[in-house]
Design a protein around this motif. Structure first.
Motif, PDB file in Angstrom:
ATOM      1  N   ARG A   1       0.836  -1.206   0.000  1.00  9.27           N
ATOM      2  CA  ARG A   1       0.000   0.000   0.000  1.00  9.27           C
ATOM      3  C   ARG A   1       0.868   1.252   0.000  1.00  9.27           C
ATOM      4  O   ARG A   1       0.552   2.246  -0.673  1.00  9.27           O
ATOM      5  CB  ARG A   1      -0.934  -0.005   1.210  1.00  9.27           C
ATOM      6  CG  ARG A   1      -2.040  -1.046   1.113  1.00  9.27           C
ATOM      7  CD  ARG A   1      -3.173  -0.745   2.092  1.00  9.27           C
ATOM      8  NE  ARG A   1      -2.735  -0.806   3.468  1.00  9.27           N
ATOM      9  CZ  ARG A   1      -2.746  -1.925   4.207  1.00  9.27           C
ATOM     10  NH1 ARG A   1      -3.185  -3.057   3.682  1.00  9.27           N
ATOM     11  NH2 ARG A   1      -2.340  -1.907   5.452  1.00  9.27           N
ATOM     12  N   ILE A   2       1.995   1.207   0.782  1.00 13.02           N
ATOM     13  CA  ILE A   2       2.911   2.358   0.819  1.00 13.02           C
ATOM     14  C   ILE A   2       3.523   2.586  -0.559  1.00 13.02           C
ATOM     15  O   ILE A   2       3.621   3.726  -1.035  1.00 13.02           O
ATOM     16  CB  ILE A   2       4.011   2.136   1.878  1.00 13.02           C
ATOM     17  CG1 ILE A   2       3.398   2.203   3.293  1.00 13.02           C
ATOM     18  CG2 ILE A   2       5.120   3.182   1.737  1.00 13.02           C
ATOM     19  CD1 ILE A   2       4.370   1.836   4.393  1.00 13.02           C
ATOM     20  N   ASP A   3       3.962   1.489  -1.222  1.00 10.58           N
ATOM     21  CA  ASP A   3       4.538   1.613  -2.567  1.00 10.58           C
ATOM     22  C   ASP A   3       3.510   2.189  -3.541  1.00 10.58           C
ATOM     23  O   ASP A   3       3.845   3.013  -4.406  1.00 10.58           O
ATOM     24  CB  ASP A   3       5.018   0.251  -3.065  1.00 10.58           C
ATOM     25  CG  ASP A   3       6.263  -0.228  -2.340  1.00 10.58           C
ATOM     26  OD1 ASP A   3       6.958   0.637  -1.770  1.00 10.58           O
ATOM     27  OD2 ASP A   3       6.519  -1.442  -2.324  1.00 10.58           O
ATOM     28  N   LYS A   4       2.273   1.760  -3.390  1.00  4.73           N
ATOM     29  CA  LYS A   4       1.217   2.274  -4.262  1.00  4.73           C
ATOM     30  C   LYS A   4       1.005   3.765  -4.021  1.00  4.73           C
ATOM     31  O   LYS A   4       0.868   4.551  -4.966  1.00  4.73           O
ATOM     32  CB  LYS A   4      -0.074   1.507  -4.003  1.00  4.73           C
ATOM     33  CG  LYS A   4      -1.210   1.887  -4.944  1.00  4.73           C
ATOM     34  CD  LYS A   4      -2.443   1.038  -4.687  1.00  4.73           C
ATOM     35  CE  LYS A   4      -3.586   1.442  -5.636  1.00  4.73           C
ATOM     36  NZ  LYS A   4      -4.801   0.632  -5.391  1.00  4.73           N
ATOM     37  N   LEU A   5       1.010   4.145  -2.708  1.00  4.10           N
ATOM     38  CA  LEU A   5       0.856   5.562  -2.378  1.00  4.10           C
ATOM     39  C   LEU A   5       2.031   6.371  -2.907  1.00  4.10           C
ATOM     40  O   LEU A   5       1.862   7.495  -3.394  1.00  4.10           O
ATOM     41  CB  LEU A   5       0.720   5.736  -0.856  1.00  4.10           C
ATOM     42  CG  LEU A   5      -0.594   5.253  -0.242  1.00  4.10           C
ATOM     43  CD1 LEU A   5      -0.520   5.321   1.276  1.00  4.10           C
ATOM     44  CD2 LEU A   5      -1.765   6.093  -0.744  1.00  4.10           C
ATOM     45  N   LYS A   6       3.260   5.807  -2.793  1.00  3.34           N
ATOM     46  CA  LYS A   6       4.441   6.496  -3.316  1.00  3.34           C
ATOM     47  C   LYS A   6       4.317   6.701  -4.814  1.00  3.34           C
ATOM     48  O   LYS A   6       4.661   7.761  -5.337  1.00  3.34           O
ATOM     49  CB  LYS A   6       5.709   5.699  -3.001  1.00  3.34           C
ATOM     50  CG  LYS A   6       6.184   5.807  -1.565  1.00  3.34           C
ATOM     51  CD  LYS A   6       7.481   5.044  -1.377  1.00  3.34           C
ATOM     52  CE  LYS A   6       8.027   5.194   0.031  1.00  3.34           C
ATOM     53  NZ  LYS A   6       9.288   4.421   0.219  1.00  3.34           N
ATOM     54  N   SER A   7       3.856   5.657  -5.508  1.00  4.37           N
ATOM     55  CA  SER A   7       3.690   5.764  -6.962  1.00  4.37           C
ATOM     56  C   SER A   7       2.662   6.831  -7.305  1.00  4.37           C
ATOM     57  O   SER A   7       2.881   7.643  -8.222  1.00  4.37           O
ATOM     58  CB  SER A   7       3.248   4.406  -7.525  1.00  4.37           C
ATOM     59  OG  SER A   7       3.019   4.485  -8.908  1.00  4.37           O
TER      60      SER A   7
ATOM     61  N   ALA B   1       1.499  12.347  -8.981  1.00  9.67           N
ATOM     62  CA  ALA B   1       0.908  13.653  -8.663  1.00  9.67           C
ATOM     63  C   ALA B   1       1.961  14.751  -8.747  1.00  9.67           C
ATOM     64  O   ALA B   1       1.710  15.836  -9.282  1.00  9.67           O
ATOM     65  CB  ALA B   1       0.276  13.613  -7.274  1.00  9.67           C
ATOM     66  N   LYS B   2       3.178  14.471  -8.226  1.00  7.09           N
ATOM     67  CA  LYS B   2       4.256  15.453  -8.289  1.00  7.09           C
ATOM     68  C   LYS B   2       4.615  15.763  -9.734  1.00  7.09           C
ATOM     69  O   LYS B   2       4.863  16.911 -10.093  1.00  7.09           O
ATOM     70  CB  LYS B   2       5.488  14.932  -7.541  1.00  7.09           C
ATOM     71  CG  LYS B   2       5.381  14.992  -6.030  1.00  7.09           C
ATOM     72  CD  LYS B   2       6.683  14.535  -5.384  1.00  7.09           C
ATOM     73  CE  LYS B   2       6.631  14.682  -3.869  1.00  7.09           C
ATOM     74  NZ  LYS B   2       7.888  14.218  -3.226  1.00  7.09           N
ATOM     75  N   GLU B   3       4.673  14.698 -10.574  1.00  2.00           N
ATOM     76  CA  GLU B   3       5.010  14.902 -11.983  1.00  2.00           C
ATOM     77  C   GLU B   3       3.952  15.752 -12.676  1.00  2.00           C
ATOM     78  O   GLU B   3       4.277  16.633 -13.465  1.00  2.00           O
ATOM     79  CB  GLU B   3       5.129  13.548 -12.673  1.00  2.00           C
ATOM     80  CG  GLU B   3       5.602  13.633 -14.111  1.00  2.00           C
ATOM     81  CD  GLU B   3       5.824  12.274 -14.722  1.00  2.00           C
ATOM     82  OE1 GLU B   3       6.069  12.214 -15.936  1.00  2.00           O
ATOM     83  OE2 GLU B   3       5.750  11.272 -13.975  1.00  2.00           O
ATOM     84  N   GLU B   4       2.675  15.492 -12.346  1.00  7.53           N
ATOM     85  CA  GLU B   4       1.597  16.290 -12.936  1.00  7.53           C
ATOM     86  C   GLU B   4       1.697  17.746 -12.488  1.00  7.53           C
ATOM     87  O   GLU B   4       1.509  18.667 -13.294  1.00  7.53           O
ATOM     88  CB  GLU B   4       0.245  15.694 -12.534  1.00  7.53           C
ATOM     89  CG  GLU B   4      -0.054  14.356 -13.202  1.00  7.53           C
ATOM     90  CD  GLU B   4      -1.357  13.743 -12.711  1.00  7.53           C
ATOM     91  OE1 GLU B   4      -1.989  14.362 -11.819  1.00  7.53           O
ATOM     92  OE2 GLU B   4      -1.737  12.666 -13.201  1.00  7.53           O
ATOM     93  N   VAL B   5       1.998  17.940 -11.189  1.00 13.67           N
ATOM     94  CA  VAL B   5       2.153  19.309 -10.684  1.00 13.67           C
ATOM     95  C   VAL B   5       3.327  19.995 -11.356  1.00 13.67           C
ATOM     96  O   VAL B   5       3.250  21.167 -11.751  1.00 13.67           O
ATOM     97  CB  VAL B   5       2.346  19.292  -9.149  1.00 13.67           C
ATOM     98  CG1 VAL B   5       2.736  20.674  -8.650  1.00 13.67           C
ATOM     99  CG2 VAL B   5       1.061  18.836  -8.459  1.00 13.67           C
ATOM    100  N   MET B   6       4.455  19.250 -11.510  1.00 11.42           N
ATOM    101  CA  MET B   6       5.643  19.816 -12.155  1.00 11.42           C
ATOM    102  C   MET B   6       5.336  20.231 -13.590  1.00 11.42           C
ATOM    103  O   MET B   6       5.699  21.322 -14.038  1.00 11.42           O
ATOM    104  CB  MET B   6       6.775  18.788 -12.136  1.00 11.42           C
ATOM    105  CG  MET B   6       8.077  19.296 -12.743  1.00 11.42           C
ATOM    106  SD  MET B   6       9.256  17.971 -13.014  1.00 11.42           S
ATOM    107  CE  MET B   6       8.515  17.160 -14.432  1.00 11.42           C
ATOM    108  N   LEU B   7       4.644  19.331 -14.330  1.00  9.13           N
ATOM    109  CA  LEU B   7       4.293  19.657 -15.712  1.00  9.13           C
ATOM    110  C   LEU B   7       3.363  20.862 -15.774  1.00  9.13           C
ATOM    111  O   LEU B   7       3.495  21.720 -16.662  1.00  9.13           O
ATOM    112  CB  LEU B   7       3.632  18.444 -16.369  1.00  9.13           C
ATOM    113  CG  LEU B   7       4.545  17.231 -16.613  1.00  9.13           C
ATOM    114  CD1 LEU B   7       3.742  16.059 -17.133  1.00  9.13           C
ATOM    115  CD2 LEU B   7       5.671  17.584 -17.569  1.00  9.13           C
ATOM    116  N   SER B   8       2.440  20.940 -14.816  1.00 10.22           N
ATOM    117  CA  SER B   8       1.531  22.087 -14.770  1.00 10.22           C
ATOM    118  C   SER B   8       2.295  23.373 -14.487  1.00 10.22           C
ATOM    119  O   SER B   8       2.028  24.417 -15.095  1.00 10.22           O
ATOM    120  CB  SER B   8       0.459  21.871 -13.692  1.00 10.22           C
ATOM    121  OG  SER B   8      -0.336  20.745 -13.999  1.00 10.22           O
TER     122      SER B   8
END
Length: 393
Positions: free
Chosen positions: A78-84, A89-96
């Motif tokens: 579950r932690i790995d899934k949350l990390k992914s 989400a970070k990548e989407e924010v960065m692209l935005s």
């Protein structure tokens, strides 16, 4: 005869009794042995029972541990899934953010409201005693029609009659035509100190190198080891060096014109806009966009020291720490000089050269070479602004 028989019978009886006694004694000893053996067996059985109970307890502990491990594994999944999900989400924010930054930069380039004096297509010059349109046209290289062009732009009835304090517009973009303040080109070690609060950039050059005017303008101050040039619209550049000076106060100079020559190898250069220090590299490099930076060493491409390609970049050079950068060649070609203001305090003053590529270096990612693997790991990924040297665009 009878006595003999009696004695014989008596002897036989005595022997028989003795034999019987021995047999009884032997049987008694055997019974004692069996009893002792039985006690030992009882002790062994008791010990085995205790060991069996301990084994059962151990088996239960192992079963409990397996259950705990299974629950922990589920939590880790579950932690790995949350990390992914967080990474996405970070990548989407960065692209935005990159998209937003590019939109802002596009708006800045297209809107006169955001345009700085350096970016403006016009330069405002305040006339001083002795100024002529001919000198201004020559300095800004406006050609044969320059005088009539300025006259029409400023509604001058008599181009030969200028008044002290009068402000005229000249069709020229300072930033678009800025040049290096020295002869030659930027290479590794050329920038020995980047822009900081002091406002000066330090270049390490060859002895006897020529000092050049970065932009056209009027020389307003000359003293030992110092030249200051007014380029108009509140823009000034200053040059500090030990060497010969070839201009005087009041002279008009072209961009790239030789104004001095070094005795040693150090040139200090500064840019002022309305009296405030500005980063000179912003006029020598053009803004290219927002990128992510990371750091790498020669050990990350799988090459071994005995291999011919070990420590060689894609350009065939030996990488230099905090100078060599790897980029996606479809975004930034090999050999391109780039400037990162956020790294201006690094060696080379925040100037890097794209000499390498990488399998994971795609899109708007820049990988910067360092020698120490620990430093490469400790230096975190960062979003920065990338400027590209104008001659490389």
């Amino acid at each position: 005869m009878d006595d003999y028989v009696i004695y014989a019978i008596g002897g036989i009886l005595i022997v028989s009794v003795a034999v019987l006694f021995l047999q009884v004694s032997t049987i008694g000893g055997r019974i004692d042995y069996v009893e002792r053996l039985s006690e030992q067996n009882k002790l062994d059985i008791t010990r085995l029972k205790n060991e069996y109970r301990e084994f059962k307890n151990l088996a239960q502990d192992i079963s409990n541990a397996k259950s705990d491990l299974k629950r922990l594994s589920s939590k880790l999944e579950r932690i790995d899934k949350l990390k992914s999900e967080l990474s996405k989400a970070k990548e989407e924010v960065m692209l935005s953010m990159i998209k937003l930054q590019n939109q802002i930069d596009s708006l800045k380039r297209s809107s006169a409201f955001f345009m700085s004096p350096l970016q403006s297509p016009f330069v405002t010059i305040t006339i001083r005693c002795g100024d002529t349109l001919a000198e201004i046209v020559n300095a800004y290289e406006l050609g044969d029609e320059g005088v009539s062009m300025i006259a029409k732009l400023n509604n001058l009835k008599n181009p030969n009659l200028l008044h002290i304090g009068e402000k005229i517009k000249v069709p020229y973009c300072l930033e678009c035509n800025a040049k290096l303040p020295f002869e030659g080109k930027i290479s590794r070690g050329t920038v020995s100190k980047g822009f900081d609060e002091g406002g000066w950039v330090r270049f390490s050059l060859r002895r006897e190198s020529a000092v050049l005017a970065s932009m056209p303008g009027r020389v307003v101050e000359v003293k030992k080891g110092y030249i200051r040039i007014d380029h108009g619209s509140g823009v000034e550049t200053s040059y500090k060096f030990e060497g010969r000076i070839f201009v005087d106060e009041g002279d008009w100079v072209k961009a790239g014109e030789t104004i001095g020559r070094l005795f040693n190898d150090i040139l200090l250069f500064s840019l002022l806009v309305d009296g405030e220090p500005r980063d000179p590299f912003r006029i020598l490099f053009s803004y290219f966009g927002a990128f992510q930076t990371s750091f790498y060493t020669e050990w990350e491409d799988g090459s071994l020291p005995e291999e011919a390609t070990f420590r060689l970049t894609r350009a065939g050079t030996i990488p230099s720490e905090l100078w060599t950068a790897a980029a996606d060649p479809s975004v930034i070609p090999l050999g391109t000089l780039i400037y990162i203001p956020e790294f201006s305090r690094y060696p080379n003053g925040g100037v890097f050269c794209v000499e390498d590529t990488g399998g994971a270096v795609k899109g708007r990612l820049l990988d910067i070479y360092v020698r120490n693997l620990k430093n490469a790991i400790m230096l975190s990924r960062k979003e920065v602004r990338i400027y590209v040297y104008k001659k490389d665009r």
